[in-house]
Write an enzyme that holds these catalytic residues in place. Structure first.
Site, PDB file in Angstrom:
ATOM      1  N   ASP A  84      -4.231 -10.197  -8.508  1.00 39.22           N
ATOM      2  CA  ASP A  84      -4.508  -9.157  -9.520  1.00 39.22           C
ATOM      3  C   ASP A  84      -3.336  -8.361 -10.112  1.00 39.22           C
ATOM      4  O   ASP A  84      -2.916  -8.579 -11.246  1.00 39.22           O
ATOM      5  CB  ASP A  84      -5.606  -8.200  -9.018  1.00 39.22           C
ATOM      6  CG  ASP A  84      -5.391  -7.641  -7.604  1.00 39.22           C
ATOM      7  OD1 ASP A  84      -4.303  -7.842  -7.057  1.00 39.22           O
ATOM      8  OD2 ASP A  84      -6.323  -7.001  -7.079  1.00 39.22           O
TER       9      ASP A  84
ATOM     10  N   ARG B  92       0.552   3.743  -3.265  1.00 36.59           N
ATOM     11  CA  ARG B  92      -0.073   5.054  -3.041  1.00 36.59           C
ATOM     12  C   ARG B  92       0.968   6.150  -2.844  1.00 36.59           C
ATOM     13  O   ARG B  92       0.932   7.172  -3.511  1.00 36.59           O
ATOM     14  CB  ARG B  92      -1.004   4.991  -1.830  1.00 36.59           C
ATOM     15  CG  ARG B  92      -2.087   3.933  -2.011  1.00 36.59           C
ATOM     16  CD  ARG B  92      -3.178   4.050  -0.969  1.00 36.59           C
ATOM     17  NE  ARG B  92      -3.892   2.787  -0.860  1.00 36.59           N
ATOM     18  CZ  ARG B  92      -5.153   2.662  -0.500  1.00 36.59           C
ATOM     19  NH1 ARG B  92      -5.853   3.715  -0.195  1.00 36.59           N
ATOM     20  NH2 ARG B  92      -5.724   1.473  -0.414  1.00 36.59           N
TER      21      ARG B  92
ATOM     22  N   GLU C  73     -12.097  -0.428 -10.514  1.00 33.63           N
ATOM     23  CA  GLU C  73     -11.656  -1.369 -11.563  1.00 33.63           C
ATOM     24  C   GLU C  73     -12.551  -1.422 -12.801  1.00 33.63           C
ATOM     25  O   GLU C  73     -12.054  -1.556 -13.924  1.00 33.63           O
ATOM     26  CB  GLU C  73     -11.498  -2.782 -10.975  1.00 33.63           C
ATOM     27  CG  GLU C  73     -10.344  -2.931  -9.984  1.00 33.63           C
ATOM     28  CD  GLU C  73     -10.645  -2.351  -8.603  1.00 33.63           C
ATOM     29  OE1 GLU C  73     -11.824  -2.091  -8.297  1.00 33.63           O
ATOM     30  OE2 GLU C  73      -9.678  -2.141  -7.833  1.00 33.63           O
TER      31      GLU C  73
ATOM     32  N   GLU D 258       0.831  -1.213   0.000  1.00 35.85           N
ATOM     33  CA  GLU D 258       0.000   0.000   0.000  1.00 35.85           C
ATOM     34  C   GLU D 258       0.862   1.258   0.000  1.00 35.85           C
ATOM     35  O   GLU D 258       0.549   2.225  -0.685  1.00 35.85           O
ATOM     36  CB  GLU D 258      -0.948   0.011   1.210  1.00 35.85           C
ATOM     37  CG  GLU D 258      -1.973  -1.118   1.229  1.00 35.85           C
ATOM     38  CD  GLU D 258      -3.044  -1.014   0.145  1.00 35.85           C
ATOM     39  OE1 GLU D 258      -3.062  -0.010  -0.596  1.00 35.85           O
ATOM     40  OE2 GLU D 258      -3.864  -1.943   0.032  1.00 35.85           O
TER      41      GLU D 258
HETATM   42  C1  DMJ Z   1      -6.421   0.126  -5.159  1.00 34.75           C
HETATM   43  O1  DMJ Z   1      -5.725   0.473  -4.021  1.00 34.75           O
HETATM   44  C2  DMJ Z   1      -5.529  -0.490  -6.185  1.00 34.75           C
HETATM   45  O2  DMJ Z   1      -6.154  -0.461  -7.398  1.00 34.75           O
HETATM   46  C3  DMJ Z   1      -5.151  -1.915  -5.868  1.00 34.75           C
HETATM   47  O3  DMJ Z   1      -4.376  -2.507  -6.860  1.00 34.75           O
HETATM   48  C4  DMJ Z   1      -6.387  -2.736  -5.716  1.00 34.75           C
HETATM   49  N1  DMJ Z   1      -7.440  -2.123  -5.035  1.00 34.75           N
HETATM   50  C5  DMJ Z   1      -7.574  -0.732  -4.764  1.00 34.75           C
HETATM   51  C6  DMJ Z   1      -8.879  -0.193  -5.313  1.00 34.75           C
HETATM   52  O4  DMJ Z   1      -9.896  -1.070  -5.390  1.00 34.75           O
END
Ligand code: DMJ
Length: 643
Positions: A398, A269, A532, A265
């Site tokens: 993912d 971010r 998404e 995270e």
């Molecule tokens: C985000 O923080 C990013 O896209 C992450 O890869 C997956 N999920 C959240 C948003 O849904």
């Protein structure tokens, strides 16, 4: 075992016959070997193990070039600060006490405390018992200051094919589209203003209670919504707001926090947000902040394999695996979602260590055997082996796949390993996970040791866009097929929205027991402002210019306005299937960085952040394609001119 006294033999060794002595010694040495061997099977946290094995255990598995020693060399740390790799430093040693086993929700959503924002389903968010070795690889700021001078922002700008903000900020000529774009900008301003008024400096806004939320994902770092918004504000031309954000970074972003952060995270971010802000604006402030932060993340890689653990204490550098991850494993979507940012940290710092760290991960993953060509979600950072055979294109897996194709694109299509890994993973995904429902919807199922779970998460809906942007570089005979697949998946995700009362999609939808793209469990019905589905609309619009994607995006805007907009910001909702919505009181930072940015781009001309020059990290922070040859040519030309 009981030892009987033999007749005629004194208890002292002196009285033993030679053969008896020999047998006794043999037995003793066997016992010692057995005890020592057993140490290897103890959990990492056992002190004895660290004392006896730390030196050997922490030798990195350097699965290729860039050995750890080389990497350490690049840090140019004075010799007396060196520890043998993984020998617990004093800091690390003192902090190996067991953590309190409190639950650690990683997403700022009260109703969904068992999920990470990245969708990582967690049965147990306790910090685990296995702590790793402590920080041993801190480069000094002086080192960076010395080496970071070589990046030239001017040269970087000259190597872009187009101006980042297009000819007119991406303003579309069609009045209706422009009106829609303006609406999205207004939503951003509304979300931002409320954050500023009620939660300034906190990580997220709680729009119902009008206060801020800090949470425990960012290790004591603050201002997640500010960092996540910098580039969105900038591209939308919200310059007063951008200036406030920049000033906050200047005066208040304190990187000397001492808390436990999710490496993933913080990377997507904070590192991603600061990198984008720097590349878009050229403000040195963002560069120095991101390099300072990058250094703090390095100790997370101090594991026997170099595969980082999920949690890191930003102050001490000590790292852990998530308590809920089986057997102290690391998560594919977490350690597989560092590549883009770390390569850029090397670009800016001229310090190869960041790239070496992620290349080491890449090489291990490339080498390791994959069940049916698939990448399971859990890997041991100690042995480098898969821990469980659960495969998912949604949460836990993912963005690993996303970063493979984006690494290739960001390298100006020179990173052939990334390309090969992406297309073979995609082939395995198609062969094993892609399914067609009885009603004709294409979806991505999950795979549990060979058994399919006919469920698709909202998170997996990014894959429409991913397969779309990768279509063109696939084998010639597959290109159209990939584009079709991307469109089909995006269509399915749109269906998950249209089949709900609110026209927003659930967290997960199913294709069994008569369900078709709908959530069957109460616990899957929430929507937390995730991006998404809209992300895939944006890419599919850019790739096809089919107007339906803009229409679908507009449907989402209307639904967000109707159900998620509250008096003081935007909030997630607990059940997308009911019109009397219950709000979760959380304005996630990814709503500002991703959802609204992708909507704005969807209604802009393609020359705003053109895909020829930019890739978006998984938090939608744009990072430039690195054109090595151009940058080198520029450097040579400069040299010639100055001579
Ligand atoms: C985000 O923080 C990013 O896209 C992450 O890869 C997956 N999920 C959240 C948003 O849904």
């Amino acid at each position: 075992m009981v030892f009987r006294k033999l007749p005629g033999v004194s208890a002292s060794g002196m009285g033993l016959r030679l053969s008896q002595k020999f047998v006794f010694l043999l037995f003793l040495s066997g016992l010692v070997t057995l005890c020592f061997g057993a140490l290897f099977f103890l959990p990492d946290s056992v002190r004895l193990k660290r004392i006896f094995l730390s030196k050997t255990e922490t030798q990195p598995v350097t699965v290729g070039s860039g050995s750890e020693n080389d990497a350490r060399e690049h840090l140019k740390r004075p010799k007396d600060q060196d520890h043998p790799r993984g020998m617990a430093s004093v800091k690390g040693e003192t902090s190996t006490k067991l953590k309190s086993l409190s639950r650690k929700p990683s997403v700022s959503h009260e109703a969904t405390e068992e999920r990470l924002a990245g969708g990582k389903a967690q049965e147990d968010l306790t910090l685990p018992r296995s702590k790793t070795e402590s920080a041993s690889e801190k480069a000094t700021s002086a080192d960076h200051a010395a080496s970071s001078d070589t990046f030239s922002y001017v040269k970087f700008k000259r190597c872009l094919l187009k101006p980042p903000l297009g000819s007119d900020g991406g303003k579309p000529s069609d009045p209706q589209t422009n009106e829609r774009r303006e609406k999205v900008k207004e939503m951003m301003k509304f979300a931002w203003d409320n954050y500023k008024q009620y939660a300034w400096g906190k990580n997220e806004l709680r729009p119902l209670t009008k206060n801020g939320h800090i949470g425990n994902m960012f290790g004591g770092l603050r201002g997640a919504s500010i960092i996540d918004s910098l580039d969105t504000l900038y591209i939308m031309g919200l310059m007063d707001e951008y200036k406030d954000a920049k000033e906050w970074v200047q005066t208040n972003l304190d990187l000397n926090s001492n808390g436990e952060a999710s490496l993933f995270e913080v990377n997507i971010r904070y590192v991603g947000g600061l990198l984008s802000a720097y590349y878009l604006t050229g403000e040195e402030l963002f560069k120095s902040k991101v390099l300072e932060l990058g250094e703090k993340l390095l100790p997370a890689f101090n594991t026997p394999t170099g595969i980082p653990r999920g949690v890191i204490n930003l102050g001490s550098g000590t790292s852990w695996s998530w308590g809920w991850a089986s057997a102290g494993s690391s998560i594919l979507a977490e350690f597989g979602t560092l590549h883009l940012e770390f390569v850029h940290l090397t670009e800016l710092s001229n310090n190869p260590i960041y790239t070496e760290k992620v290349m080491n991960i890449r090489k291990l993953l490339n080498k390791i055997e994959k069940p049916h060509g698939l990448y399971p979600n859990f890997l041991s950072p100690v042995s480098g082996n898969w821990v469980q055979h659960h495969v998912s294109i949604g949460g836990l897996g993912d963005s690993f796949y996303e970063y493979l194709i984006k690494s290739y694109l960001m390298s100006d299509k020179t990173d052939d390993d990334a390309k090969k890994m992406y297309y073979s993973a995609l082939e395995a995904i198609e062969a094993n996970l892609v399914q067609k429902s009885p009603g004709g919807l294409t979806y991505m199922a999950e795979w549990r040791g060979g058994i399919l779970d006919h469920k698709m998460g909202h998170l997996a809906c990014f894959s429409g866009g991913m397969i779309g942007i990768g279509a063109d570089d696939g084998a010639a005979e597959k290109r159209q097929h990939y584009l079709d697949l991307a469109a089909e998946i995006t269509h399915t995700c749109h269906e998950s929205y249209t089949r709900s009362a609110t026209k927003l999609g659930p967290e997960a939808f199913r294709f069994d027991s008569g369900a078709e793209a709908t959530a069957t469990r109460l616990s899957d019905r929430y929507y937390i402002l995730r991006p998404e589905v809209i992300e895939s609309y944006m890419y599919m619009w850019r790739l096809t210019h089919d107007p339906k994607y803009r229409e679908w995006g507009w449907e989402a805007v209307e639904a967000l306005e109707q159900h998620c907009r509250v008096e003081f910001g935007f909030s997630g909702i607990r059940d997308v299937y009911t019109m009397t919505v219950s709000h979760d009181n959380m304005q996630q930072s990814f709503f500002l960085s991703e959802t609204l940015k992708y909507l704005y781009l969807l209604f802009s001309d393609d020359d705003l952040l053109p895909l020829e020059d930019w890739v978006f990290n998984t938090e939608a922070h744009p990072l430039p394609i690195i054109r090595k040859i151009c940058l080198q040519d520029e450097a040579t030309q400069d040299k010639t001119v100055s001579e």
